[in-house]
Design a protein around this motif. Structure first.
Motif, mmCIF file in Angstrom:
data_model
loop_
_atom_site.group_PDB
_atom_site.id
_atom_site.type_symbol
_atom_site.label_atom_id
_atom_site.label_comp_id
_atom_site.label_asym_id
_atom_site.label_seq_id
_atom_site.Cartn_x
_atom_site.Cartn_y
_atom_site.Cartn_z
ATOM 1 N N VAL A 25 0.841 -1.192 0.000
ATOM 2 C CA VAL A 25 0.000 0.000 0.000
ATOM 3 C C VAL A 25 0.878 1.245 0.000
ATOM 4 O O VAL A 25 1.789 1.372 0.835
ATOM 5 C CB VAL A 25 -0.930 0.011 1.231
ATOM 6 C CG1 VAL A 25 -1.779 1.276 1.247
ATOM 7 C CG2 VAL A 25 -1.820 -1.233 1.237
ATOM 8 N N ILE A 26 0.595 2.151 -0.936
ATOM 9 C CA ILE A 26 1.263 3.456 -0.943
ATOM 10 C C ILE A 26 0.259 4.482 -0.423
ATOM 11 O O ILE A 26 -0.769 4.731 -1.050
ATOM 12 C CB ILE A 26 1.732 3.846 -2.353
ATOM 13 C CG1 ILE A 26 2.616 2.755 -2.954
ATOM 14 C CG2 ILE A 26 2.493 5.160 -2.301
ATOM 15 C CD1 ILE A 26 3.028 3.039 -4.388
ATOM 16 N N GLY A 27 0.546 5.062 0.724
ATOM 17 C CA GLY A 27 -0.378 6.004 1.358
ATOM 18 C C GLY A 27 -0.908 5.414 2.646
ATOM 19 O O GLY A 27 -1.407 4.286 2.653
ATOM 20 N N THR A 28 -0.813 6.158 3.725
ATOM 21 C CA THR A 28 -1.129 5.607 5.049
ATOM 22 C C THR A 28 -2.265 6.329 5.761
ATOM 23 O O THR A 28 -2.437 6.179 6.960
ATOM 24 C CB THR A 28 0.128 5.648 5.937
ATOM 25 O OG1 THR A 28 0.573 7.017 6.051
ATOM 26 C CG2 THR A 28 1.237 4.808 5.346
ATOM 27 N N GLY A 29 -3.050 7.111 5.012
ATOM 28 C CA GLY A 29 -4.188 7.796 5.610
ATOM 29 C C GLY A 29 -5.393 6.871 5.737
ATOM 30 O O GLY A 29 -5.276 5.639 5.747
ATOM 31 N N PHE A 30 -6.566 7.481 5.814
ATOM 32 C CA PHE A 30 -7.805 6.711 5.979
ATOM 33 C C PHE A 30 -7.950 5.643 4.903
ATOM 34 O O PHE A 30 -8.228 4.479 5.193
ATOM 35 C CB PHE A 30 -9.008 7.659 5.955
ATOM 36 C CG PHE A 30 -10.332 6.953 5.817
ATOM 37 C CD1 PHE A 30 -10.830 6.178 6.853
ATOM 38 C CD2 PHE A 30 -11.075 7.047 4.645
ATOM 39 C CE1 PHE A 30 -12.046 5.511 6.724
ATOM 40 C CE2 PHE A 30 -12.291 6.396 4.513
ATOM 41 C CZ PHE A 30 -12.784 5.626 5.559
ATOM 42 N N MET A 31 -7.766 6.026 3.625
ATOM 43 C CA MET A 31 -7.960 5.057 2.555
ATOM 44 C C MET A 31 -6.922 3.946 2.604
ATOM 45 O O MET A 31 -7.230 2.783 2.319
ATOM 46 C CB MET A 31 -7.934 5.741 1.187
ATOM 47 C CG MET A 31 -9.109 6.669 0.924
ATOM 48 S SD MET A 31 -10.735 5.979 1.371
ATOM 49 C CE MET A 31 -10.710 4.412 0.531
ATOM 50 N N VAL A 49 4.487 -1.180 3.009
ATOM 51 C CA VAL A 49 3.806 0.104 2.972
ATOM 52 C C VAL A 49 4.836 1.197 2.721
ATOM 53 O O VAL A 49 5.985 1.108 3.163
ATOM 54 C CB VAL A 49 3.036 0.359 4.289
ATOM 55 C CG1 VAL A 49 3.982 0.392 5.481
ATOM 56 C CG2 VAL A 49 2.225 1.637 4.224
ATOM 57 N N ALA A 50 4.430 2.206 1.961
ATOM 58 C CA ALA A 50 5.255 3.390 1.755
ATOM 59 C C ALA A 50 4.398 4.616 2.014
ATOM 60 O O ALA A 50 3.179 4.598 1.786
ATOM 61 C CB ALA A 50 5.832 3.433 0.339
ATOM 62 N N ALA A 51 5.048 5.675 2.474
ATOM 63 C CA ALA A 51 4.336 6.908 2.802
ATOM 64 C C ALA A 51 5.144 8.095 2.295
ATOM 65 O O ALA A 51 6.145 7.939 1.593
ATOM 66 C CB ALA A 51 4.104 7.007 4.305
ATOM 67 N N SER A 52 4.711 9.287 2.660
ATOM 68 C CA SER A 52 5.417 10.491 2.203
ATOM 69 C C SER A 52 6.798 10.609 2.823
ATOM 70 O O SER A 52 7.680 11.288 2.277
ATOM 71 C CB SER A 52 4.586 11.738 2.528
ATOM 72 O OG SER A 52 4.282 11.794 3.911
ATOM 73 N N THR A 53 7.010 9.947 3.972
ATOM 74 C CA THR A 53 8.334 9.889 4.593
ATOM 75 C C THR A 53 8.565 8.480 5.139
ATOM 76 O O THR A 53 7.600 7.769 5.462
ATOM 77 C CB THR A 53 8.464 10.890 5.760
ATOM 78 O OG1 THR A 53 7.581 10.490 6.824
ATOM 79 C CG2 THR A 53 8.121 12.309 5.322
ATOM 80 N N PRO A 54 9.825 8.048 5.268
ATOM 81 C CA PRO A 54 10.092 6.741 5.869
ATOM 82 C C PRO A 54 9.536 6.625 7.292
ATOM 83 O O PRO A 54 9.086 5.553 7.707
ATOM 84 C CB PRO A 54 11.626 6.664 5.866
ATOM 85 C CG PRO A 54 12.065 7.577 4.768
ATOM 86 C CD PRO A 54 11.061 8.702 4.780
ATOM 87 N N GLU A 55 9.564 7.737 8.019
ATOM 88 C CA GLU A 55 9.055 7.707 9.391
ATOM 89 C C GLU A 55 7.560 7.408 9.430
ATOM 90 O O GLU A 55 7.082 6.639 10.283
ATOM 91 C CB GLU A 55 9.330 9.048 10.082
ATOM 92 C CG GLU A 55 10.802 9.343 10.336
ATOM 93 C CD GLU A 55 11.566 9.755 9.084
ATOM 94 O OE1 GLU A 55 12.811 9.640 9.079
ATOM 95 O OE2 GLU A 55 10.904 10.194 8.099
ATOM 96 N N VAL A 87 -2.624 2.052 -4.672
ATOM 97 C CA VAL A 87 -2.257 3.465 -4.674
ATOM 98 C C VAL A 87 -3.331 4.250 -3.929
ATOM 99 O O VAL A 87 -4.465 4.378 -4.396
ATOM 100 C CB VAL A 87 -2.088 3.991 -6.109
ATOM 101 C CG1 VAL A 87 -1.729 5.474 -6.103
ATOM 102 C CG2 VAL A 87 -1.027 3.184 -6.856
ATOM 103 N N CYS A 88 -2.976 4.783 -2.768
ATOM 104 C CA CYS A 88 -3.928 5.482 -1.886
ATOM 105 C C CYS A 88 -3.389 6.853 -1.499
ATOM 106 O O CYS A 88 -3.456 7.260 -0.337
ATOM 107 C CB CYS A 88 -4.197 4.643 -0.636
ATOM 108 S SG CYS A 88 -4.692 2.949 -0.957
#
Length: 379
Positions: A25-31, A49-55, A87-88
């Motif tokens: 999953v790319i994106g860790t918000g609600f969706m 999972v990947a997000a806008s930052t590694p943290e 892609v989220c």
């Protein structure tokens, strides 16, 4: 004794080669959280999972039930451990991330809107076809059992010749000037906000239930809050609400109201379809019910696996009276995506072509509002 319609077991074909449904999953918000749960429920693994930052990716491991945090989206997409990329992210990243994943031979589940413009969405459809990948978009309201029941009644001819369709999709989460979100920014969300975000769902549901397509539109848009933010100082260019008239290929006339500033309405998607024999009305905030109107009498149908059509019954996972809702729709959507990857052809699975269709309707709506005239929807 209650009879429960259980979800089908994960299919065997391809499982040994792929290790099951291995998704990231790319994106860790609600969706992102909704997608991750649906992956797990379908018998898959959230391998990363990947997000806008590694943290942020590290922090999301527990909430998403993910096995690994990737440093960035590129590393996730390139990983041999990932078969399906979800892609989220904010809208402007949908196309580049999906195209990169398809170029790596991955299957893709991309949030809507598929792209912020129709030409790019068409490129995404072509890229998925060239890659031979399953590429789906979560128009998940299709997966309410009572929506499938309505569709089957239309298909069977019980509704008669459809003459009118109307409804609304109303929310209030952007009611006040202090309410803000990345979707408001056209650089991130695209040139249409209320319609692109939720109006696309309404139009998809209309076309899905009726089997008919919107041919022409006449739209008005309004930006109720001309500026937003905690200090109320950021100018807003995207619309808060849309009113829409349309005609379909078959000559049905209709109207819809789309709003993200309707106080008290949280997620009220209402679709009503009238035919020469029957009217059907579905309200997403009361998804267990389908209103069926007739000249002599009307009745309220309850979601009941014992009495639903087979198309609707396969999505009714628990007995009547045990409520199903939004997350259940998402779970069913991902399960059908899984089955499509295994070689099946689930009925009603929304693909990238449906995302392209939504983009073309959205562009026609914006053009109509800007030009103050009827506009044909491109095919």
């Amino acid at each position: 004794m209650s009879h429960i319609t259980e979800p089908s077991a994960p299919p065997e074909p391809g499982a040994a080669q792929r290790g099951g449904y291995r998704a990231a999953v790319i994106g860790t918000g609600f969706m992102g959280r909704v997608h991750a749960r649906a992956i797990r429920v379908s018998g898959g693994r959230v391998v990363g999972v990947a997000a806008s930052t590694p943290e942020k990716a590290e922090a999301a491991l527990g909430p998403l039930g993910a096995e690994r945090a990737y440093a960035d989206a590129a590393a996730l997409i390139a990983s041999d451990d990932v078969d399906v990329v979800h892609v989220c992210t904010p809208n402007h990243l949908h196309a580049p991330l999906s195209l990169a994943a398809l170029a790596e031979g991955k299957h893709v589940v991309c949030e809507k809107p598929l792209s912020t413009d129709a030409d790019t969405a068409a490129r995404m459809v072509a890229a998925a076809a060239d890659a031979g990948s399953v590429a789906t978009v979560p128009f998940v309201y299709r997966f309410h059992p009572m929506v499938r029941e309505a569709r089957e009644k239309v298909r069977s001819g019980a509704v008669g010749r459809i003459t009118l369709a109307h409804g609304s999709y109303l929310q209030d989460w952007l009611l006040r000037p202090g309410d803000d979100n990345w979707r408001v920014d056209p650089q991130l969300g695209g040139p249409t906000r209320a319609f692109g975000d939720i109006g696309s769902h309404w139009c998809d549901l209309l076309e899905f239930v009726t089997g008919d397509r919107i041919a022409r539109v006449a739209a008005q848009t309004s930006t109720v809050n001309g500026s937003r933010g905690s200090d109320g100082g950021r100018p807003v260019d995207t619309e808060d609400l849309v009113t829409l008239q349309f005609t379909t290929r078959a000559g049905v006339v209709g109207a819809a109201v789309i709003s993200q500033v309707s106080a008290g309405r949280k997620n009220r998607l209402l679709l009503e379809v009238s035919g020469t024999e029957m009217t059907l009305s579905f309200d997403q905030e009361q998804p267990e019910l389908l209103w069926q109107g007739g000249r002599e009498h009307s009745r309220l149908l309850m979601r009941d696996p014992e009495t639903l059509s087979p198309a609707a019954g396969r999505l009714a996972r628990v007995p009547a009276g045990h409520a199903q809702g939004y997350q259940d729709c998402f779970d069913a959507f991902v399960a059908d995506t899984r089955d499509a990857i295994a070689g099946d052809t689930p009925d009603g699975l929304p693909a990238f072509a449906d995302g392209l269709r939504a983009a073309r309707v959205a562009e026609a709506v914006l053009a109509s509002a800007q030009e103050d005239t009827w506009v044909e929807v491109a095919e």
